[in-house]
Design a protein around this motif. Structure first.
Motif, PDB file in Angstrom:
ATOM      1  N   ASN A 133       0.805  -1.222   0.000  1.00  0.00           N
ATOM      2  CA  ASN A 133       0.000   0.000   0.000  1.00  0.00           C
ATOM      3  C   ASN A 133       0.835   1.269   0.000  1.00  0.00           C
ATOM      4  O   ASN A 133       0.382   2.316  -0.403  1.00  0.00           O
ATOM      5  N   SER A 180      -5.285  12.940   6.223  1.00  0.00           N
ATOM      6  CA  SER A 180      -4.017  12.728   5.543  1.00  0.00           C
ATOM      7  C   SER A 180      -2.845  13.150   6.443  1.00  0.00           C
ATOM      8  O   SER A 180      -1.875  12.413   6.611  1.00  0.00           O
ATOM      9  N   GLN A 223      -3.679   8.846   2.105  1.00  0.00           N
ATOM     10  CA  GLN A 223      -4.923   8.099   2.217  1.00  0.00           C
ATOM     11  C   GLN A 223      -5.822   8.828   3.202  1.00  0.00           C
ATOM     12  O   GLN A 223      -5.332   9.629   3.997  1.00  0.00           O
ATOM     13  N   PRO A 266      -6.996  -0.151   3.836  1.00  0.00           N
ATOM     14  CA  PRO A 266      -5.941   0.874   3.753  1.00  0.00           C
ATOM     15  C   PRO A 266      -6.267   2.124   4.569  1.00  0.00           C
ATOM     16  O   PRO A 266      -5.364   2.775   5.098  1.00  0.00           O
ATOM     17  N   LEU A 267      -7.549   2.454   4.691  1.00  0.00           N
ATOM     18  CA  LEU A 267      -7.934   3.657   5.434  1.00  0.00           C
ATOM     19  C   LEU A 267      -7.602   3.481   6.917  1.00  0.00           C
ATOM     20  O   LEU A 267      -7.087   4.389   7.574  1.00  0.00           O
ATOM     21  N   ASN A 322      -3.859   3.460   7.475  1.00  0.00           N
ATOM     22  CA  ASN A 322      -3.358   4.830   7.474  1.00  0.00           C
ATOM     23  C   ASN A 322      -3.687   5.524   8.800  1.00  0.00           C
ATOM     24  O   ASN A 322      -2.835   6.156   9.406  1.00  0.00           O
TER      25      ASN A 322
END
Ligand code: NAD
Ligand code: ZN
Length: 604
Positions: free
Chosen positions: A245, A447, A501, A578-579, A582
């Motif tokens: 990722n 982010s 992300q 992935p969120l 992150n």
């Protein structure tokens, strides 16, 4: 124990191939030792070459004496006389073997059902139907306590209804055995199911053993082909333990952009050189402008150009994209000169998707995912009339399909031209202005506070964050200034997440949207209002902004959900791996449990 056979059938000699200056097997050995999880690490091999290489690099190797069908038998032979409790089989061709995966597989032996476990292995969640149906990826199904029920190359369970809410798992070839279980199995004859599927661990099930599966969410790179080796070498150059990722992102940017009040009038001269003989331009325009003759007149349609008004009442659907594409193809013999999208995030996303589907076969739902588009889209222009989503600059188009809500994320999605005219946003109603504007602010917060952050993304995120503070919390700006600034904040916020992300608010807001149809902007606000635990500073500012503009958000929206709805909402949110990675790092699963998510949703 790392079983290492020299002659792999698919890629002979792969363990001795060079990976960043050392053979693959040495990399695997060192990575395993570096985890500091083991008392001893050995390579067990049939090859003198590998044996010598490991010894030379200061590691420990054992020559296996006999011919073996499989790696497990090879390590069984090696541990017969060792005083050992648990033996872990690490694949020789997984040089990026992560500590967290190994730790997870070992941790089950400390769990409450440890006595029942003969061996443990790892599985990882998969979502992409392509991967689910790929026979090279072995799927596993488990019971409620995560004991394996069966392994197969077929998709299991088979979803009779396409939208069945079921989580698929892919098996990862790491095993931890009790020594007894390992020896019990040494040389047991293969049975028919294992022989049919060619999956070694089916043998344990066929002999009635209990395999406990632990969930791992780090992706690793197996070296199965020469291409894998090239990829692995690239990864190594950057960072030894980097996950997929986080790999380099080589994305296109919008190649042409015009900015300024009144720049909308540039459109005809921008389009003229792009016109291909008899091929029309198709304008997809938000239907709020249906009666706005001035705007329509300024577009200056020519020849057989076509104007289609689209509603942004609901967020774009794959079905809607397919219908528009079909009608364009039905009406015109020539593929259009271009698609011009005029509207908010909904219309911009729709326009991107239509331009892709005019040149790619099938349904737009076939392309939801990463890099599934193979043919370049038709020329497409984005003209935002509301600011915040960053859809004008992003490489994705978010669509709700028959079985998922996911973007078509590809190099061909990005607009070829964007027109940024802040005056077009003057008519946006205040509430909508706030919700969509907050999408931008939340992009920045998520982010900037994420683990994927890098300087590139940060430079955009910080700029947009400061602009949002100025726009939403000060009264020194004229409306005109404020509109121009928000348009640029949206752009920068979009750039920031493209190279990092989003996080908690977006993951939870997708759940709200899927189950309750709540739109992106307001959904983000509803969630963000209650997650100060994760973003204290950002949420603090958000609350100030909300008060400053007298915004009232709906309350108690999850109070009357059925158990099934709540479960689906949690499933959708948790599926956005992935969120979470992150937002909360590798260990996110221990932080964001189902109970925790339920508790948060119930507050909203
Ligand atoms: P939107 O496009 O859904 O529009 C919201 C409302 O504002 C609609 O009723 C619309 O008709 C109205 N509107 C738009 N412009 C107007 C104007 N100038 N005057 C008066 N009314 C106007 O809102 P949005 O928040 O911009 O977009 C949300 C969508 O964007 C979601 O579908 C979301 O999934 C998507 N999105 C995409 C990305 C991406 O990177 N592709 C990023 C974030 C969000
Ligand atoms: Zn967003």
């Amino acid at each position: 124990m790392i079983p290492a056979r020299y002659g792999a059938t698919r890629f002979p000699g792969k363990l001795m191939q060079d990976l960043g200056g050392k053979p693959v097997i040495v990399r695997t050995y060192e990575a395993t030792k570096d985890t500091k999880l083991f008392d001893e690490v050995y390579v067990v091999t049939d090859s003198e070459l590998i044996y010598k290489e490991i010894e030379l690099s200061g590691g420990k190797a054992i020559m296996s004496i006999k011919e073996h069908d499989c790696g497990t038998d090879r390590i069984a032979e090696a541990v017969v006389d060792m005083d050992v409790d648990i033996v872990v089989n690490v694949q020789g061709d997984e040089p990026f073997t992560s500590k967290s995966g190994l730790k997870q597989v070992l941790s089950v032996f400390d769990g409450p059902d440890a006595d029942k476990i003969d061996l443990a292995s790892l599985m990882t969640e998969i979502y992409d139907w392509k991967e689910i149906s790929d026979p090279n990826s072995v799927k596993v199904i488990v019971d409620k306590d995560n004991f394996a029920l069966y392994f197969s190359r077929s998709p299991i369970p088979y979803p009779r209804d396409k939208n069945a809410a079921v989580q698929y798992y892919k098996h990862k070839g790491i095993y931890a055995f009790r020594k007894k279980a390992l020896l019990d199995f040494y040389k047991l004859p293969m049975r028919p199911m294992e022989a049919a599927e060619k999956i070694e661990c089916i043998r344990y099930l066929e002999y009635g053993k209990n395999i406990k599966m632990a969930i791992s969410n780090t992706q690793s790179i197996e070296i199965d082909t020469p291409e894998d080796l090239i990829r692995a070498n690239k990864v190594l150059k950057d960072d030894k333990n980097i996950t997929i990722n986080n790999m380099y992102r080589n994305f296109p940017m919008v190649p042409k952009v015009v900015f300024g009040r009144g720049s909308f009038d540039q459109l005809p001269s921008i389009l003229a050189p792009q016109r291909k003989d008899k091929a029309p331009f198709i304008y997809l325009v938000d239907d709020v402008f249906k009666d706005d003759e001035v705007i329509i007149d300024r577009m200056n349609l020519r020849f057989n150009d076509k104007l289609i008004f689209v509603s942004a009442e609901e967020e774009p659907k794959t079905e809607q994209v397919d219908t528009i594409v079909k009608s364009i193809k039905g009406e015109f013999t020539y593929s259009p000169s271009g698609i011009i999208g005029v509207g908010g995030g909904s219309v911009l996303d729709l326009s991107k998707a239509v331009s892709i589907m005019l040149t790619n076969k099938g349904s737009s739902s076939d392309y939801q995912g990463w890099d599934l588009v193979s043919t370049k889209s038709v020329y497409h222009v984005g003209i935002p009339t509301i600011s915040g989503t960053g859809a004008e600059v992003s490489r994705t188009t978010v669509l709700t399909g028959p079985d998922k809500k996911l973007g078509i994320n590809s190099d061909f999605t990005t607009f070829d031209q964007v027109v940024l005219d802040p005056d077009l946003t003057a008519s946006v109603p205040k509430e909508q202005w706030f919700y969509t504007g907050m999408d931008c602010f939340i992009h920045c917060v998520e982010s900037l506070n994420g683990t994927f952050l890098n300087e590139f993304s940060k430079s955009y995120g910080e700029k947009a964050y400061d602009l949002c503070k100025e726009i939403f919390l000060s009264d020194n700006l004229s409306e005109v200034e404020s509109r121009g600034k928000l348009m640029m904040a949206s752009w920068h916020g979009g750039m920031s997440i493209a190279y990092s992300q989003v996080g908690v608010a977006h993951a939870m807001s997708y759940g709200l949207s899927y189950v309750l149809g709540i739109k992106h902007g307001i959904g983000n606000c509803i969630v963000f209002d209650h997650i100060e635990e994760y973003y204290p500073e950002g949420v603090g500012l958000f609350k100030k902004m909300k008060d400053y503009h007298n915004i009232e958000l709906p309350q108690g929206i999850c109070n009357n959900l059925t158990e099934y709805q709540m479960d689906t909402m949690i499933d959708i949110a948790l599926s956005l791996v992935p969120l979470w990675e992150n937002a909360l790092g590798d260990d996110w699963k221990s932080i964001m449990t189902r109970d925790k998510l339920r508790e948060l949703y119930l507050k909203m």
